[in-house]
Design a protein around this motif. Structure first.
Motif, PDB file in Angstrom:
ATOM      1  N   ALA A 124       0.834  -1.206   0.000  1.00 16.29           N
ATOM      2  CA  ALA A 124       0.000   0.000   0.000  1.00 16.29           C
ATOM      3  C   ALA A 124       0.870   1.258   0.000  1.00 16.29           C
ATOM      4  O   ALA A 124       0.586   2.219  -0.726  1.00 16.29           O
ATOM      5  CB  ALA A 124      -0.927   0.002   1.208  1.00 16.29           C
ATOM      6  N   ALA A 125       1.934   1.248   0.796  1.00 19.42           N
ATOM      7  CA  ALA A 125       2.839   2.399   0.843  1.00 19.42           C
ATOM      8  C   ALA A 125       3.539   2.577  -0.505  1.00 19.42           C
ATOM      9  O   ALA A 125       3.701   3.707  -0.979  1.00 19.42           O
ATOM     10  CB  ALA A 125       3.861   2.229   1.962  1.00 19.42           C
ATOM     11  N   ASN A 126       3.948   1.482  -1.123  1.00 22.72           N
ATOM     12  CA  ASN A 126       4.605   1.561  -2.427  1.00 22.72           C
ATOM     13  C   ASN A 126       3.664   2.120  -3.488  1.00 22.72           C
ATOM     14  O   ASN A 126       4.072   2.932  -4.318  1.00 22.72           O
ATOM     15  CB  ASN A 126       5.106   0.187  -2.864  1.00 22.72           C
ATOM     16  N   LYS A 127       2.395   1.698  -3.460  1.00 23.55           N
ATOM     17  CA  LYS A 127       1.438   2.216  -4.436  1.00 23.55           C
ATOM     18  C   LYS A 127       1.220   3.712  -4.242  1.00 23.55           C
ATOM     19  O   LYS A 127       1.142   4.464  -5.207  1.00 23.55           O
ATOM     20  CB  LYS A 127       0.115   1.457  -4.336  1.00 23.55           C
ATOM     21  N   ALA A 128       1.141   4.137  -2.991  1.00 25.19           N
ATOM     22  CA  ALA A 128       0.968   5.566  -2.715  1.00 25.19           C
ATOM     23  C   ALA A 128       2.195   6.339  -3.184  1.00 25.19           C
ATOM     24  O   ALA A 128       2.084   7.418  -3.770  1.00 25.19           O
ATOM     25  CB  ALA A 128       0.734   5.798  -1.225  1.00 25.19           C
ATOM     26  N   TYR A 129       3.384   5.792  -2.942  1.00 28.92           N
ATOM     27  CA  TYR A 129       4.618   6.441  -3.380  1.00 28.92           C
ATOM     28  C   TYR A 129       4.677   6.505  -4.907  1.00 28.92           C
ATOM     29  O   TYR A 129       5.039   7.531  -5.473  1.00 28.92           O
ATOM     30  CB  TYR A 129       5.832   5.681  -2.830  1.00 28.92           C
ATOM     31  N   GLU A 130       4.328   5.414  -5.568  1.00 31.09           N
ATOM     32  CA  GLU A 130       4.325   5.398  -7.028  1.00 31.09           C
ATOM     33  C   GLU A 130       3.386   6.463  -7.581  1.00 31.09           C
ATOM     34  O   GLU A 130       3.728   7.169  -8.527  1.00 31.09           O
ATOM     35  CB  GLU A 130       3.905   4.030  -7.566  1.00 31.09           C
ATOM     36  N   LEU A 131       2.208   6.565  -7.007  1.00 32.31           N
ATOM     37  CA  LEU A 131       1.236   7.556  -7.471  1.00 32.31           C
ATOM     38  C   LEU A 131       1.773   8.970  -7.288  1.00 32.31           C
ATOM     39  O   LEU A 131       1.664   9.812  -8.186  1.00 32.31           O
ATOM     40  CB  LEU A 131      -0.093   7.381  -6.736  1.00 32.31           C
ATOM     41  N   GLU A 132       2.379   9.240  -6.140  1.00 32.68           N
ATOM     42  CA  GLU A 132       2.942  10.568  -5.886  1.00 32.68           C
ATOM     43  C   GLU A 132       4.089  10.862  -6.853  1.00 32.68           C
ATOM     44  O   GLU A 132       4.193  11.967  -7.390  1.00 32.68           O
ATOM     45  CB  GLU A 132       3.426  10.652  -4.437  1.00 32.68           C
ATOM     46  N   LEU A 133       4.939   9.868  -7.094  1.00 31.35           N
ATOM     47  CA  LEU A 133       6.046  10.048  -8.037  1.00 31.35           C
ATOM     48  C   LEU A 133       5.516  10.250  -9.456  1.00 31.35           C
ATOM     49  O   LEU A 133       6.008  11.114 -10.191  1.00 31.35           O
ATOM     50  CB  LEU A 133       6.982   8.846  -7.983  1.00 31.35           C
ATOM     51  N   ASP A 134       4.502   9.483  -9.833  1.00 32.19           N
ATOM     52  CA  ASP A 134       3.894   9.653 -11.154  1.00 32.19           C
ATOM     53  C   ASP A 134       3.347  11.071 -11.308  1.00 32.19           C
ATOM     54  O   ASP A 134       3.542  11.714 -12.350  1.00 32.19           O
ATOM     55  CB  ASP A 134       2.753   8.656 -11.363  1.00 32.19           C
ATOM     56  N   ALA A 135       2.671  11.547 -10.291  1.00 27.00           N
ATOM     57  CA  ALA A 135       2.112  12.901 -10.341  1.00 27.00           C
ATOM     58  C   ALA A 135       3.220  13.938 -10.482  1.00 27.00           C
ATOM     59  O   ALA A 135       3.075  14.901 -11.251  1.00 27.00           O
ATOM     60  CB  ALA A 135       1.282  13.178  -9.083  1.00 27.00           C
ATOM     61  N   LEU A 136       4.325  13.739  -9.769  1.00 29.39           N
ATOM     62  CA  LEU A 136       5.452  14.667  -9.870  1.00 29.39           C
ATOM     63  C   LEU A 136       6.042  14.677 -11.283  1.00 29.39           C
ATOM     64  O   LEU A 136       6.302  15.743 -11.857  1.00 29.39           O
ATOM     65  CB  LEU A 136       6.536  14.299  -8.849  1.00 29.39           C
ATOM     66  N   VAL A 137       6.224  13.500 -11.854  1.00 27.19           N
ATOM     67  CA  VAL A 137       6.765  13.407 -13.221  1.00 27.19           C
ATOM     68  C   VAL A 137       5.811  14.068 -14.214  1.00 27.19           C
ATOM     69  O   VAL A 137       6.230  14.870 -15.064  1.00 27.19           O
ATOM     70  CB  VAL A 137       7.023  11.930 -13.605  1.00 27.19           C
ATOM     71  N   LEU A 138       4.529  13.755 -14.103  1.00 27.84           N
ATOM     72  CA  LEU A 138       3.554  14.328 -15.033  1.00 27.84           C
ATOM     73  C   LEU A 138       3.454  15.842 -14.889  1.00 27.84           C
ATOM     74  O   LEU A 138       3.369  16.567 -15.894  1.00 27.84           O
ATOM     75  CB  LEU A 138       2.188  13.674 -14.829  1.00 27.84           C
ATOM     76  N   TRP A 139       3.478  16.335 -13.662  1.00 23.51           N
ATOM     77  CA  TRP A 139       3.423  17.778 -13.446  1.00 23.51           C
ATOM     78  C   TRP A 139       4.664  18.456 -14.024  1.00 23.51           C
ATOM     79  O   TRP A 139       4.561  19.508 -14.655  1.00 23.51           O
ATOM     80  CB  TRP A 139       3.273  18.120 -11.967  1.00 23.51           C
ATOM     81  N   THR A 140       5.830  17.837 -13.844  1.00 26.42           N
ATOM     82  CA  THR A 140       7.069  18.407 -14.387  1.00 26.42           C
ATOM     83  C   THR A 140       7.005  18.468 -15.907  1.00 26.42           C
ATOM     84  O   THR A 140       7.395  19.484 -16.511  1.00 26.42           O
ATOM     85  CB  THR A 140       8.291  17.584 -13.935  1.00 26.42           C
ATOM     86  N   LEU A 141       6.509  17.406 -16.525  1.00 27.03           N
ATOM     87  CA  LEU A 141       6.382  17.410 -17.984  1.00 27.03           C
ATOM     88  C   LEU A 141       5.417  18.502 -18.449  1.00 27.03           C
ATOM     89  O   LEU A 141       5.656  19.158 -19.464  1.00 27.03           O
ATOM     90  CB  LEU A 141       5.902  16.041 -18.482  1.00 27.03           C
ATOM     91  N   HIS A 142       4.351  18.718 -17.709  1.00 26.74           N
ATOM     92  CA  HIS A 142       3.387  19.749 -18.074  1.00 26.74           C
ATOM     93  C   HIS A 142       3.959  21.148 -17.819  1.00 26.74           C
ATOM     94  O   HIS A 142       3.949  21.999 -18.722  1.00 26.74           O
ATOM     95  CB  HIS A 142       2.090  19.565 -17.280  1.00 26.74           C
ATOM     96  N   ALA A 143       4.456  21.382 -16.612  1.00 26.03           N
ATOM     97  CA  ALA A 143       4.891  22.728 -16.224  1.00 26.03           C
ATOM     98  C   ALA A 143       6.173  23.159 -16.919  1.00 26.03           C
ATOM     99  O   ALA A 143       6.313  24.323 -17.297  1.00 26.03           O
ATOM    100  CB  ALA A 143       5.081  22.786 -14.703  1.00 26.03           C
ATOM    101  N   ARG A 144       7.107  22.257 -17.100  1.00 30.02           N
ATOM    102  CA  ARG A 144       8.405  22.642 -17.657  1.00 30.02           C
ATOM    103  C   ARG A 144       8.530  22.417 -19.162  1.00 30.02           C
ATOM    104  O   ARG A 144       9.328  23.070 -19.822  1.00 30.02           O
ATOM    105  CB  ARG A 144       9.530  21.855 -16.957  1.00 30.02           C
ATOM    106  N   PHE A 145       7.787  21.463 -19.694  1.00 26.54           N
ATOM    107  CA  PHE A 145       7.962  21.110 -21.097  1.00 26.54           C
ATOM    108  C   PHE A 145       6.679  21.263 -21.913  1.00 26.54           C
ATOM    109  O   PHE A 145       6.643  20.885 -23.078  1.00 26.54           O
ATOM    110  CB  PHE A 145       8.514  19.688 -21.227  1.00 26.54           C
ATOM    111  N   GLY A 146       5.619  21.776 -21.287  1.00 18.35           N
ATOM    112  CA  GLY A 146       4.407  22.103 -22.018  1.00 18.35           C
ATOM    113  C   GLY A 146       3.556  20.924 -22.456  1.00 18.35           C
ATOM    114  O   GLY A 146       2.731  21.066 -23.356  1.00 18.35           O
TER     115      GLY A 146
END
Length: 144
Positions: free
Chosen positions: A46-68
Motif C-alpha cells: 500500500a505504501a509503495n502504491k501511494a509512493y508510485e502515485l505521488e512520483l507519477d504525479a510529480l513526473v507528469l506535473w514536471t512534464l506539463h509545467a516545464r515542457f508544455g
C-alpha cells in the motif's frame, strides 16, 4: 499437613501436557508470525502504491509545467510509463530483485539507459549535489 507427592501417572500426564502445550505454542507462534508477515507485506504494498502515485504525479506535473505537455501527450506518456512499470514488475514476480548495491544497478531500466549512454547513478549524484534536499532546522548541527 504434608504435601502430596504426585504419582508416576500424574508426572507422565504433566510431561505429556507440557509437550502438547509446547507444540501448541510453536504452532501459534508460527501462525502469528505468518499473519504478521502477511500484514506487513500488505502495508508495504500500500505504501509503495501511494509512493508510485505521488512520483507519477510529480513526473507528469514536471512534464506539463516545464515542457508544455498537454493532456493528450501526458496521457500517452503515462500509459507508456505504466506499461514499462508493469513489465518491470512482472519481470520480478518469480524472485525478488537484487538490491545488494542499493537497487539501482539491478534494474532493467537502469541497464537500458546505461546501454544508451545515460548513467542514471552518475547524473543522480551530480543533481543531488546541485539540488540538495533541505533539512529541518532542528536536524542541522549548530555551532557553539
Amino acid at each position: 499437613m504434608k504435601a502430596r507427592v504426585p504419582s508416576r501417572y500424574e508426572k507422565e500426564l504433566r510431561k505429556e501436557a507440557d509437550k502438547v502445550l509446547t507444540e501448541m505454542a510453536k504452532q501459534t507462534k508460527a501462525a502469528l508470525a505468518a499473519e504478521v508477515e502477511t500484514e506487513l507485506k500488505a502495508r508495504v504494498e500500500a505504501a509503495n502504491k501511494a509512493y508510485e502515485l505521488e512520483l507519477d504525479a510529480l513526473v507528469l506535473w514536471t512534464l506539463h509545467a516545464r515542457f508544455g505537455f498537454g493532456y493528450k501527450r501526458l496521457s500517452a506518456f503515462y500509459e507508456a510509463l505504466f506499461q514499462e512499470r508493469q513489465e518491470l514488475h512482472n519481470r520480478y514476480l518469480p524472485a525478488a530483485p537484487d538490491y545488494s548495491d542499493n537497487g539501482v544497478e539491478s534494474g532493467v531500466a537502469y541497464h537500458r539507459l546505461r546501454d544508451f549512454g545515460y548513467d542514471v547513478k552518475t547524473h543522480f549524484a551530480e543533481l543531488n549535489a546541485k539540488y540538495p534536499i533541505q533539512t529541518f532546522p532542528e536536524n542541522e548541527k549548530t555551532e557553539g
